[in-house]
Design an enzyme around this catalytic site. Structure first.
Site, PDB file in Angstrom:
ATOM      1  CG  ASN A  75      -1.937   1.090   1.262  1.00  0.00           C
ATOM      2  OD1 ASN A  75      -2.327   1.580   0.205  1.00  0.00           O
ATOM      3  ND2 ASN A  75      -2.404   1.458   2.440  1.00  0.00           N
ATOM      4  CG  HIS A 111      -0.311   6.324   4.547  1.00  0.00           C
ATOM      5  ND1 HIS A 111      -1.693   6.307   4.606  1.00  0.00           N
ATOM      6  CD2 HIS A 111       0.094   7.162   5.524  1.00  0.00           C
ATOM      7  CE1 HIS A 111      -2.096   7.091   5.594  1.00  0.00           C
ATOM      8  NE2 HIS A 111      -1.031   7.627   6.163  1.00  0.00           N
ATOM      9  CB  SER A 157       5.020   5.286   4.114  1.00  0.00           C
ATOM     10  OG  SER A 157       5.411   6.269   5.038  1.00  0.00           O
ATOM     11  CG  ASP A 172      -2.452   3.243   6.558  1.00  0.00           C
ATOM     12  OD1 ASP A 172      -2.483   2.554   5.515  1.00  0.00           O
ATOM     13  OD2 ASP A 172      -3.200   4.217   6.737  1.00  0.00           O
TER      14      ASP A 172
HETATM   15  C1  GRF Z   1      -2.590   8.737  -2.659  1.00  0.00           C
HETATM   16  O1  GRF Z   1      -2.016   9.784  -1.926  1.00  0.00           O
HETATM   17  C2  GRF Z   1      -2.819   7.548  -1.784  1.00  0.00           C
HETATM   18  O2  GRF Z   1      -1.771   7.229  -0.949  1.00  0.00           O
HETATM   19  C3  GRF Z   1      -4.015   8.044  -1.024  1.00  0.00           C
HETATM   20  O3  GRF Z   1      -4.829   8.558  -2.037  1.00  0.00           O
HETATM   21  C4  GRF Z   1      -4.012   9.064  -3.066  1.00  0.00           C
HETATM   22  C5  GRF Z   1      -4.379   8.385  -4.363  1.00  0.00           C
HETATM   23  O4  GRF Z   1      -4.377   9.281  -5.394  1.00  0.00           O
HETATM   24  N1  GRF Z   1      -4.600   7.032  -0.203  1.00  0.00           N
HETATM   25  P1  GRF Z   1      -4.579   8.775  -6.894  1.00  0.00           P
HETATM   26  O5  GRF Z   1      -5.928   8.055  -6.937  1.00  0.00           O
HETATM   27  O6  GRF Z   1      -3.430   7.858  -7.207  1.00  0.00           O
HETATM   28  O7  GRF Z   1      -4.557  10.012  -7.725  1.00  0.00           O
END
Ligand code: GRF
Length: 200
Positions: free
Chosen positions: A106, A108, A135, A144
């Protein structure tokens, strides 16, 4: 060649970066399918790159477990070596995590273990910190909380709001994700060993 399924919920800008990286012949991973829990705008990126998509709408299932079972069936059909959560805004049920662990990662938008959860950027701003980060982690049963595979600091600038800070974090997330997937593919990162070390 490492095969990868990516799960998204939103715009899929991180997915797009991975699609672009994976379309370079030297890159040792290929995206085989993109799934989502809703009609995600990011499907357009998959379609542009000719990658099949699958939709498992969360709202059409009576429980997280039922939704997760169908998601698991759809994922398994592609037999990916790795599952990447890239902006998937749903917690996966425990048996689905169990099925793929430790081959599920994942991204984050915070420097974990700081600011876990769905509002990592907002929470960093609210805390008044001068730096946050990005991360990439192995998914475990917590929120997370899995082993950290890569992370990098990102400064919080005066006048930042949630959107401006998130837009500064995302390019870092993308770079880390592309690098981590490459290192998993080449064997430089051993997910099983990483997960074992974390559980001891
Ligand atoms: C990223 O920052 C991800 O970590 C968070 O949402 C965002 C996703 O953006 N949970 P996208 O859909 O890749 O534009």
């Amino acid at each position: 060649m490492l095969t990868v399924a990516v799960l998204i919920s939103g715009a899929g800008s991180n997915l797009r970066a991975l699609l672009e990286a994976a379309s370079v012949p030297d890159y040792p991973a290929r995206i085989v399918a993109v799934g989502a829990d809703r009609e995600a705008a990011g499907f357009a990126h998959a379609e542009e790159f000719g990658i099949p998509t699958f939709l498992v709408p969360f709202r059409q299932f009576g429980s997280r477990e039922e939704w997760g079972r169908e998601l698991g069936v759809q994922l398994a059909a592609w037999e990916p070596d790795l599952v990447v959560l890239s902006g998937m805004m749903r917690l996966l049920p425990a048996d689905l995590v169990e099925r793929w662990a430790p081959r599920i990662i994942n991204t984050h938008p915070a420097y974990l273990p700081e600011f876990p959860g769905a509002h990592g950027v907002r929470d960093a701003l609210a805390a008044g910190v001068t730096q946050t980060g990005a991360s990439v982690i192995v998914v475990d049963h917590g929120v997370d909380s899995g082993p950290i595979l890569a992370q990098e600091r990102v400064p919080v600038l005066p006048g930042d709001d949630e959107a401006s800070l998130h837009e500064r974090i995302k390019p870092v997330e993308r770079r880390l994700l592309i690098d981590v997937v490459r290192r998993i593919a080449t064997g430089d990162i051993d997910l099983a060993a990483t997960a074992d070390a974390a559980s001891n």
